[in-house]
Write an enzyme that holds these catalytic residues in place. Structure first.
Site, mmCIF file in Angstrom:
data_model
loop_
_atom_site.group_PDB
_atom_site.id
_atom_site.type_symbol
_atom_site.label_atom_id
_atom_site.label_comp_id
_atom_site.label_asym_id
_atom_site.label_seq_id
_atom_site.Cartn_x
_atom_site.Cartn_y
_atom_site.Cartn_z
ATOM 1 N N ASP A 68 0.945 -1.309 0.039
ATOM 2 C CA ASP A 68 0.246 -0.036 0.085
ATOM 3 C C ASP A 68 0.646 1.166 0.049
ATOM 4 O O ASP A 68 2.112 1.162 0.064
ATOM 5 C CB ASP A 68 -1.037 0.120 1.373
ATOM 6 C CG ASP A 68 -0.145 -0.328 2.692
ATOM 7 O OD1 ASP A 68 1.012 -0.229 2.591
ATOM 8 O OD2 ASP A 68 -1.189 -0.551 3.487
ATOM 9 N N HIS A 138 -7.220 -2.554 10.431
ATOM 10 C CA HIS A 138 -7.149 -2.401 9.021
ATOM 11 C C HIS A 138 -6.016 -3.635 8.442
ATOM 12 O O HIS A 138 -4.932 -3.926 9.223
ATOM 13 C CB HIS A 138 -6.920 -1.082 8.379
ATOM 14 C CG HIS A 138 -5.558 -0.447 8.663
ATOM 15 N ND1 HIS A 138 -5.286 1.075 8.576
ATOM 16 C CD2 HIS A 138 -4.434 -0.850 8.781
ATOM 17 C CE1 HIS A 138 -3.952 1.088 8.929
ATOM 18 N NE2 HIS A 138 -3.350 0.047 9.077
#
Ligand code: GLP
Length: 239
Positions: A68, A138
């Site tokens: 990410d 997350h």
């Protein structure tokens, strides 16, 4: 195989995780390995680099994929996931540029998601995805929400994530991220989840119930049949 292993401390966890990365590379010298950033895998990467160098393991064909990235700050800013992986993996291992597949951080759109997805597909998918869990549960930058996105996408960051330690040096506030989606992650042949670092008690407790909920994106890992989870029991003791 699904296992959860409590490690005495962060050092033991990092040693085991680095060993697992090495075992994969020895089995599959052209492995495609997705890597998270942040405080959790920091020592794993140090041990991994040391072992590769000491044991003279050939990693010429290995390709790493950045899980990410924060959106809106220059890629060379010290706060980016890119700088993290450059500093802790690419430079110490003297990798060629094409050995790190990574998202851009500025002006990203659907095409950037497609570009990364295609590269991963061309390599036959991810062999291993090494993950950390966020303080809010997350995974990558798949944030808790009413629904989750299967594929690579640009996400709106949760309030907690906007204050992630990595962003302390960012010149401007970061509100979005680009990340592999849940299905991209679950498509990896093997997953290694590391649980360490402060302030995650609530998320870790919920994750360990094995109830799959979009409120804890990491809980979707329970749907995968080949997940290893290493927990720093000095912080998160076995109950
Ligand atoms: C950030 C990173 C993720 C990482 C997570 C956990 O969102 N972009 O890749 O897994 O934070 O970070 P930490 O290990 O610092 O708790």
């Amino acid at each position: 195989m699904q296992y959860t292993q409590y490690c005495d401390n962060y050092d033991v966890l990092s040693d085991r995780a680095s060993e697992q990365l090495i075992t994969l590379i020895q089995k599959k010298p052209d492995a495609t390995i997705c890597l998270a950033t942040g405080g959790t895998p920091l020592l794993t990467y140090r041990y991994f680099v040391e072992k590769i160098n000491q044991r003279r393991i050939d990693i010429e064909q290995v390709v790493f994929v950045k899980l990410d990235e924060w959106v809106g700050i220059p890629l060379n800013s010290p706060a980016t996931c890119e700088s993290f992986l450059q500093q802790h993996i690419v430079q110490p291992l003297d990798l060629r540029p094409e050995q790190l597949v990574s998202f851009q951080s500025k002006n990203v759109n659907e095409q950037e998601c497609e570009r990364i997805t295609e590269i991963i597909a061309r390599r036959g998918g991810l062999d291993l995805c090494l993950l950390g869990i966020g303080k809010n549960g997350h995974l990558g930058l798949n944030e808790p929400s009413e629904f989750l996105e299967p594929f690579c996408h640009i996400s709106v960051l949760d309030e907690k994530t906007r204050h992630h330690d990595m962003l302390k040096t960012a010149a401007n506030p970061v509100t979005r991220g680009i990340t592999l989606g849940l299905k991209d992650i679950l498509n990896a042949k093997e997953i290694l989840l590391l649980i360490a670092g402060e302030g995650k008690h609530d998320a870790v407790e919920k994750y360990l119930t094995a109830i799959v909920t979009t409120a804890i994106p990491a809980s979707f890992l329970w749907l995968h049949s080949n997940v290893g989870c290493l927990i720093d029991s000095s912080q998160y003791p076995d109950k």
